[in-house]
Design a protein around this motif. Structure first.
Motif, PDB file in Angstrom:
ATOM      1  N   MET A 108      14.847   2.420  -7.758  1.00  0.00           N
ATOM      2  CA  MET A 108      13.613   2.935  -7.180  1.00  0.00           C
ATOM      3  C   MET A 108      12.419   2.881  -8.125  1.00  0.00           C
ATOM      4  SD  MET A 108      13.779   3.662  -3.983  1.00  0.00           S
ATOM      5  CE  MET A 108      12.517   4.891  -3.676  1.00  0.00           C
ATOM      6  N   LEU A 109      12.648   2.630  -9.411  1.00  0.00           N
ATOM      7  CA  LEU A 109      11.506   2.425 -10.305  1.00  0.00           C
ATOM      8  C   LEU A 109      10.625   1.284  -9.800  1.00  0.00           C
ATOM      9  CD1 LEU A 109      13.120   2.770 -13.855  1.00  0.00           C
ATOM     10  CD2 LEU A 109      11.354   4.261 -12.877  1.00  0.00           C
ATOM     11  N   GLU A 110      11.246   0.288  -9.172  1.00  0.00           N
ATOM     12  CA  GLU A 110      10.479  -0.840  -8.646  1.00  0.00           C
ATOM     13  C   GLU A 110       9.448  -0.380  -7.626  1.00  0.00           C
ATOM     14  OE1 GLU A 110      11.075  -4.686  -5.727  1.00  0.00           O
ATOM     15  OE2 GLU A 110      12.849  -3.821  -6.669  1.00  0.00           O
ATOM     16  N   ALA A 111       9.757   0.703  -6.898  1.00  0.00           N
ATOM     17  CA  ALA A 111       8.855   1.189  -5.852  1.00  0.00           C
ATOM     18  C   ALA A 111       7.562   1.756  -6.415  1.00  0.00           C
ATOM     19  CB  ALA A 111       9.559   2.251  -5.009  1.00  0.00           C
ATOM     20  N   ALA A 112       7.520   1.983  -7.724  1.00  0.00           N
ATOM     21  CA  ALA A 112       6.282   2.470  -8.344  1.00  0.00           C
ATOM     22  C   ALA A 112       5.247   1.359  -8.476  1.00  0.00           C
ATOM     23  CB  ALA A 112       6.580   3.071  -9.720  1.00  0.00           C
ATOM     24  N   LEU A 139      -0.370   3.588 -20.669  1.00  0.00           N
ATOM     25  CA  LEU A 139       0.416   2.504 -21.239  1.00  0.00           C
ATOM     26  C   LEU A 139      -0.417   1.230 -21.338  1.00  0.00           C
ATOM     27  CD1 LEU A 139       3.726   3.305 -19.321  1.00  0.00           C
ATOM     28  CD2 LEU A 139       3.124   3.940 -21.668  1.00  0.00           C
ATOM     29  N   TRP A 140      -0.151   0.227 -20.521  1.00  0.00           N
ATOM     30  CA  TRP A 140      -0.910  -1.015 -20.525  1.00  0.00           C
ATOM     31  C   TRP A 140      -2.026  -0.927 -19.489  1.00  0.00           C
ATOM     32  CZ3 TRP A 140       2.635  -5.950 -20.814  1.00  0.00           C
ATOM     33  CH2 TRP A 140       3.534  -5.818 -21.879  1.00  0.00           C
ATOM     34  N   ALA A 141      -3.016  -1.823 -19.608  1.00  0.00           N
ATOM     35  CA  ALA A 141      -4.031  -1.892 -18.559  1.00  0.00           C
ATOM     36  C   ALA A 141      -3.371  -2.220 -17.221  1.00  0.00           C
ATOM     37  CB  ALA A 141      -5.082  -2.943 -18.914  1.00  0.00           C
ATOM     38  N   GLU A 142      -2.370  -3.103 -17.237  1.00  0.00           N
ATOM     39  CA  GLU A 142      -1.587  -3.417 -16.047  1.00  0.00           C
ATOM     40  C   GLU A 142      -0.116  -3.130 -16.338  1.00  0.00           C
ATOM     41  OE1 GLU A 142      -0.640  -4.021 -12.326  1.00  0.00           O
ATOM     42  OE2 GLU A 142      -2.629  -3.668 -13.141  1.00  0.00           O
ATOM     43  N   SER A 143       0.209  -1.831 -16.364  1.00  0.00           N
ATOM     44  CA  SER A 143       1.563  -1.378 -16.696  1.00  0.00           C
ATOM     45  C   SER A 143       2.588  -1.811 -15.664  1.00  0.00           C
ATOM     46  CB  SER A 143       1.592   0.152 -16.817  1.00  0.00           C
ATOM     47  OG  SER A 143       0.634   0.614 -17.742  1.00  0.00           O
ATOM     48  N   ARG A 144       2.128  -2.209 -14.477  1.00  0.00           N
ATOM     49  CA  ARG A 144       3.041  -2.685 -13.447  1.00  0.00           C
ATOM     50  C   ARG A 144       3.859  -3.879 -13.942  1.00  0.00           C
ATOM     51  NH1 ARG A 144       2.326  -6.687  -9.774  1.00  0.00           N
ATOM     52  NH2 ARG A 144       0.315  -7.040 -10.767  1.00  0.00           N
ATOM     53  N   ILE A 145       3.315  -4.660 -14.867  1.00  0.00           N
ATOM     54  CA  ILE A 145       4.023  -5.849 -15.345  1.00  0.00           C
ATOM     55  C   ILE A 145       5.301  -5.460 -16.094  1.00  0.00           C
ATOM     56  CG2 ILE A 145       3.861  -7.907 -16.792  1.00  0.00           C
ATOM     57  CD1 ILE A 145       2.173  -8.054 -14.208  1.00  0.00           C
ATOM     58  N   PRO A 146       5.229  -4.684 -17.195  1.00  0.00           N
ATOM     59  CA  PRO A 146       6.486  -4.314 -17.866  1.00  0.00           C
ATOM     60  C   PRO A 146       7.354  -3.382 -17.031  1.00  0.00           C
ATOM     61  CG  PRO A 146       4.642  -3.121 -18.850  1.00  0.00           C
ATOM     62  CD  PRO A 146       4.053  -4.151 -17.918  1.00  0.00           C
ATOM     63  N   LEU A 147       6.729  -2.551 -16.195  1.00  0.00           N
ATOM     64  CA  LEU A 147       7.512  -1.637 -15.367  1.00  0.00           C
ATOM     65  C   LEU A 147       8.402  -2.412 -14.397  1.00  0.00           C
ATOM     66  CD1 LEU A 147       8.277   1.124 -14.258  1.00  0.00           C
ATOM     67  CD2 LEU A 147       6.123   1.146 -12.966  1.00  0.00           C
ATOM     68  N   GLY A 187      -2.170  -0.297  -8.231  1.00  0.00           N
ATOM     69  CA  GLY A 187      -1.019  -0.970  -8.815  1.00  0.00           C
ATOM     70  C   GLY A 187       0.155  -0.052  -9.085  1.00  0.00           C
ATOM     71  N   VAL A 188      -0.095   1.041  -9.780  1.00  0.00           N
ATOM     72  CA  VAL A 188       0.885   2.114  -9.970  1.00  0.00           C
ATOM     73  C   VAL A 188       0.165   3.404  -9.638  1.00  0.00           C
ATOM     74  CG1 VAL A 188       2.376   3.367 -11.581  1.00  0.00           C
ATOM     75  CG2 VAL A 188       2.154   0.881 -11.775  1.00  0.00           C
ATOM     76  N   HIS A 189       0.681   4.157  -8.688  1.00  0.00           N
ATOM     77  CA  HIS A 189       0.009   5.387  -8.271  1.00  0.00           C
ATOM     78  C   HIS A 189      -0.028   6.372  -9.437  1.00  0.00           C
ATOM     79  CE1 HIS A 189      -1.076   9.011  -6.157  1.00  0.00           C
ATOM     80  NE2 HIS A 189      -1.184   8.349  -5.008  1.00  0.00           N
ATOM     81  N   PRO A 190      -1.217   6.810  -9.862  1.00  0.00           N
ATOM     82  CA  PRO A 190      -1.289   7.677 -11.049  1.00  0.00           C
ATOM     83  C   PRO A 190      -0.654   9.045 -10.844  1.00  0.00           C
ATOM     84  CG  PRO A 190      -3.443   7.498  -9.995  1.00  0.00           C
ATOM     85  CD  PRO A 190      -2.555   6.491  -9.327  1.00  0.00           C
ATOM     86  N   GLY A 191      -0.564   9.499  -9.586  1.00  0.00           N
ATOM     87  CA  GLY A 191       0.005  10.821  -9.332  1.00  0.00           C
ATOM     88  C   GLY A 191       1.477  10.807  -8.993  1.00  0.00           C
ATOM     89  N   LEU A 192       2.106   9.652  -9.046  1.00  0.00           N
ATOM     90  CA  LEU A 192       3.527   9.546  -8.705  1.00  0.00           C
ATOM     91  C   LEU A 192       4.387  10.141  -9.801  1.00  0.00           C
ATOM     92  CD1 LEU A 192       5.666   8.274  -6.734  1.00  0.00           C
ATOM     93  CD2 LEU A 192       5.587   6.254  -8.215  1.00  0.00           C
ATOM     94  N   ALA A 237       0.843  -1.198   0.000  1.00  0.00           N
ATOM     95  CA  ALA A 237       0.000   0.000   0.000  1.00  0.00           C
ATOM     96  C   ALA A 237       0.877   1.245   0.000  1.00  0.00           C
ATOM     97  CB  ALA A 237      -0.925   0.005   1.214  1.00  0.00           C
ATOM     98  N   CYS A 238       0.272   2.342  -0.411  1.00  0.00           N
ATOM     99  CA  CYS A 238       0.989   3.620  -0.503  1.00  0.00           C
ATOM    100  C   CYS A 238       0.477   4.563   0.580  1.00  0.00           C
ATOM    101  CB  CYS A 238       0.765   4.236  -1.886  1.00  0.00           C
ATOM    102  SG  CYS A 238       1.738   5.719  -2.200  1.00  0.00           S
ATOM    103  N   LEU A 239       1.382   5.094   1.371  1.00  0.00           N
ATOM    104  CA  LEU A 239       1.035   6.153   2.315  1.00  0.00           C
ATOM    105  C   LEU A 239       0.858   7.458   1.536  1.00  0.00           C
ATOM    106  CD1 LEU A 239       3.577   5.113   5.034  1.00  0.00           C
ATOM    107  CD2 LEU A 239       1.129   5.382   5.471  1.00  0.00           C
TER     108      LEU A 239
END
Length: 471
Positions: A183-187, A231-239, A128-133, A51-53
């Motif tokens: 740190m890209l992984e942290a997204a 990007l993708w519906a689940e962009s967390r995968i390629p990211l 999955g990926v915070h849109p405002g990050l 989760a994201c604080l």
């Protein structure tokens, strides 16, 4: 939970010592598989949530150190970024009211987290990926203070000869950027589903999990935007795959895999030893029977379906499958529904008279997975016996009934099964998973990622599953 280590710097001696112990433990593990020394307890489910604080506008807030001190709950731990945390639940035997108990357990922990976060004028958000990050928030200044993360950063960059990490994702938009740390992984924040299995069923269950990953990622997709790019519906995968690219050509450390498992789940641990160089050589003094080096090394290889070794309270080892394809969020109802869909579907596929891996080539299963991650509920996939079918139709007409059958076989309470699989059905019927809602919001309101984050945060706090959210 990720194990911390006392130091982030390693010598050549550390690598040599770790490799020696890894070989010894892997040989011992082969004996455990051969003699079936694992617990016979099976059909136990659990999960981890990243989760994201966030602040009151729903934007990332790097306060996990004071948050965890205030909370003081061992089931909630750090993650890579100082604005992320991980929540864990007590595993449940998958029968009777297990889904309800898992929901209640998570809800209790979540409420405790909200109280602790509130003392820091913060909240929690699951996406999955915070849109405002922003990419400039993914710096070492926002890395959690654990030595494990510092070591990971140093060793990933060392394995790349200090070459920067290149992110190149083509979706509806094209994201091409260069980053100089891990740190890209942290997204990427996920909902990791666990299933404890017997050794005799482990191969069938693992292959079933690979096949089930396609409808699961399509139905749960919740990561369409990365740094403002659609990007993708689940962009967390390629990211995630590109964020931890350490440059080894024959085996990627984040991967769907090379093939189905044949013969024994031990083959994956053997592959770990033979094909994955040691990344973090933390040398433990635990006895070989604890498999500390095997587990630690396995923890630096992020298969989308990963085998795990654990121990019960009596010290007896067991086998688990960790499915990592599902993004975090949007709500607790959504996440329990995703877990129920996975457990029910995997159960039915595992016990099918004809193993589904014989009816679908591995290359097809892998292609289906990435197609579903890219297109979500709009994907068309090649299913068993070569049938080409829209994934929505596949889920509604074939897979949800299979998941119902699997939960019924497990003797899950029928009302609970209907409740949670009903969430999946409504989500797929409406075409509104987290990715669909975010894209619909942007289509109506424009690409304002901060305002999108606030709208998502506000809806998430209602607790209503995402198919009920309005724009």
């Amino acid at each position: 939970m990720g194990q911390d280590i006392p130091d982030s710097h390693f010598s050549r001696h550390d690598f040599v010592a770790f490799a020696r112990h890894l070989r010894q433990e892997t040989a011992l593990l082969a004996e455990y598989f051969r003699d079936d020394r694992f617990s016979s307890v099976h059909n136990v489910g659990g999960f981890e949530i990243e989760a994201c604080l966030v602040d009151q506008q729903g934007l990332p807030k790097p306060v996990n150190d004071p948050f965890l001190r205030i909370l003081n709950n061992p089931d909630v731990v750090t993650e890579l970024a100082s604005f992320n945390v991980e929540l864990n639940v007590n595993p449940q035997v998958l029968q009777n009211h297990a889904l309800r108990y898992l929901h209640e357990d998570l809800t209790r922990t979540w409420r405790e987290c909200l109280v602790a976060a509130g003392k820091l004028d913060a909240g929690l958000m699951t996406v999955g990926v915070h849109p405002g990050l922003h990419e400039d928030e993914l710096t070492l200044a926002n890395m959690s203070h654990n030595s494990r993360y510092r070591a990971l950063n140093e060793q990933v960059l060392a394995s790349r000869n200090s070459e920067p990490i290149r992110l190149d994702i083509v979706g509806r938009d094209h994201l091409n950027t260069v980053h100089y740390d891990v740190m890209l992984e942290a997204a990427t924040t996920s909902f990791q589903i666990h299933l404890q299995v017997r050794r005799g069923k482990a191969v069938r269950a693992y292959n079933a999990a690979l096949i089930a990953s396609t409808p699961l990622v399509a139905a749960s997709a919740n990561s369409p935007y990365v740094f403002g790019h659609d990007l993708w519906a689940e962009s967390r995968i390629p990211l995630f795959e590109q964020a931890v690219d350490v440059g080894f050509k024959d085996r990627k450390r984040v991967t769907f895999g090379q093939d189905y498992v044949h013969g024994s789940l031990f083959g994956l641990f053997e592959e770990n030893l033979d094909h994955y160089p040691v990344l973090l050589p933390y040398d433990s003094d635990e006895p070989p029977e604890q498999f500390a080096h095997v587990k630690f090394h396995n923890g630096t290889i992020w298969r989308w379906n990963r085998p795990l070794i654990g121990f019960n309270q009596e010290g007896v080892p067991h086998l688990r499958i960790e499915n990592r394809v599902v993004p975090s969020g949007p709500t607790i109802d959504d996440m329990i529904a995703n877990a129920a869909f996975f457990w029910g579907l995997v159960r039915t596929l595992t016990d099918a008279p004809e193993p589904p891996e014989l009816a679908m080539k591995f290359q097809t299963a892998r292609r289906n997975f990435y197609n579903a991650a890219r297109h979500g509920l709009d994907a068309t996939v090649c299913w068993l016996e070569g049938e080409t079918i829209p994934v929505r139709e596949l889920i509604l007409d074939k897979l949800l009934p299979m998941a119902h059958d699997g939960l019924q076989y497990l003797e899950i309470n029928p009302d609970d099964s209907r409740k949670y699989l009903g969430v999946i059905e409504a989500r797929v019927t409406s075409r509104q998973n987290g990715a669909g809602w975010q894209r619909s919001w942007v289509k109506r309101n424009g690409k304002d990622m901060k305002t999108l984050s606030k709208a998502y945060f506000d809806w998430m706090q209602t607790g209503r599953p995402v198919h009920e959210w309005s724009i």
